[in-house]
Design an enzyme around this catalytic site. Structure first.
Site, PDB file in Angstrom:
ATOM      1  CG  ASP A 186      -7.641   3.090   5.517  1.00 39.20           C
ATOM      2  OD1 ASP A 186      -7.233   2.478   6.533  1.00 39.20           O
ATOM      3  OD2 ASP A 186      -8.619   2.694   4.858  1.00 39.20           O
ATOM      4  N   GLY A 187      -4.540   2.328   5.459  1.00 42.84           N
ATOM      5  CA  GLY A 187      -3.736   1.291   4.851  1.00 42.84           C
ATOM      6  C   GLY A 187      -4.620   0.112   4.499  1.00 42.84           C
TER       7      GLY A 187
ATOM      8  CD  GLU B 285      -4.394   1.319   8.708  1.00 44.65           C
ATOM      9  OE1 GLU B 285      -4.374   2.563   8.626  1.00 44.65           O
ATOM     10  OE2 GLU B 285      -5.429   0.653   8.467  1.00 44.65           O
TER      11      GLU B 285
ATOM     12  CG  ASP C 231      -9.253   2.832   9.301  1.00 44.89           C
ATOM     13  OD1 ASP C 231      -8.020   2.682   9.334  1.00 44.89           O
ATOM     14  OD2 ASP C 231      -9.941   2.468   8.327  1.00 44.89           O
TER      15      ASP C 231
ATOM     16  CG  HIS D  83     -14.362  -0.235   5.853  1.00 44.28           C
ATOM     17  ND1 HIS D  83     -13.947  -0.070   4.547  1.00 44.28           N
ATOM     18  CD2 HIS D  83     -13.312  -0.800   6.503  1.00 44.28           C
ATOM     19  CE1 HIS D  83     -12.720  -0.528   4.417  1.00 44.28           C
ATOM     20  NE2 HIS D  83     -12.297  -0.967   5.584  1.00 44.28           N
TER      21      HIS D  83
ATOM     22  CG  ASP E 212     -10.584   1.424   2.143  1.00 44.52           C
ATOM     23  OD1 ASP E 212      -9.760   0.670   2.694  1.00 44.52           O
ATOM     24  OD2 ASP E 212     -11.530   0.999   1.437  1.00 44.52           O
TER      25      ASP E 212
END
Length: 150
Positions: free
Chosen positions: A14-15, A52, A74, A129, A139
């Site tokens: 994740d970024g 990302e 994501d 999320h 995250d």
């Protein structure tokens, strides 16, 4: 290549970015043979898409041998860029999109495409999320790293 791929790796990435551009961070979890490794980092002035991409690149760069890698992210930008062939098309067109505008982040896409040649990689999009434990951990790492640059 098939006989060389002894290791199966699960990678979660994740970024994050506060402002876009702004301070950003990335987080990656690697799992292989019962072991887990967390990687993370950030940048003072970046974008969410750059973070990302960086999360995936840094995870792949950490692998010491060719592997079969399942990447869970994501980021539709990353997943679609690879699975829909956008990055290869941009590369073939001198890093220009169909509308002739420059593709963003060409140096990161170039690095990712090179790394994909070393491994057998499958991308999986997961909703961000949404309570996915590894995505939430990535995250949290990314946000923590981004806060170091505020």
């Amino acid at each position: 290549m098939e006989t060389q791929l002894r290791y199966q790796v699960q990678m979660y990435t994740d970024g994050a970015c506060s402002g876009n551009p702004g301070p950003g961070g990335w987080g990656t979890i690697l799992r292989c043979r019962g072991r887990e490794q967390e990687l993370c980092g950030g940048a003072a002035e970046t974008t969410n898409n750059r973070m990302e991409l960086t999360a995936v690149i840094r995870g792949l760069k950490a692998l010491k041998k060719p592997c079969r890698v399942e990447i869970y992210t994501d980021s539709k930008y990353v997943v679609d860029g690879i699975t829909k062939g956008w990055a290869r098309s941009w590369q073939a067109n001198g890093w220009r999109k169909k509308d002739k505008k420059p593709a963003l982040n060409p140096e990161l896409w170039e690095e990712l495409l090179e790394l994909l040649e070393l491994h057998e990689v499958h991308f999986h999009w997961i909703k961000g999320h949404a309570g996915h434990p590894e995505n939430e951990r990535c995250d949290a790492m990314a946000v923590r790293e981004s806060q170091k640059f505020r």
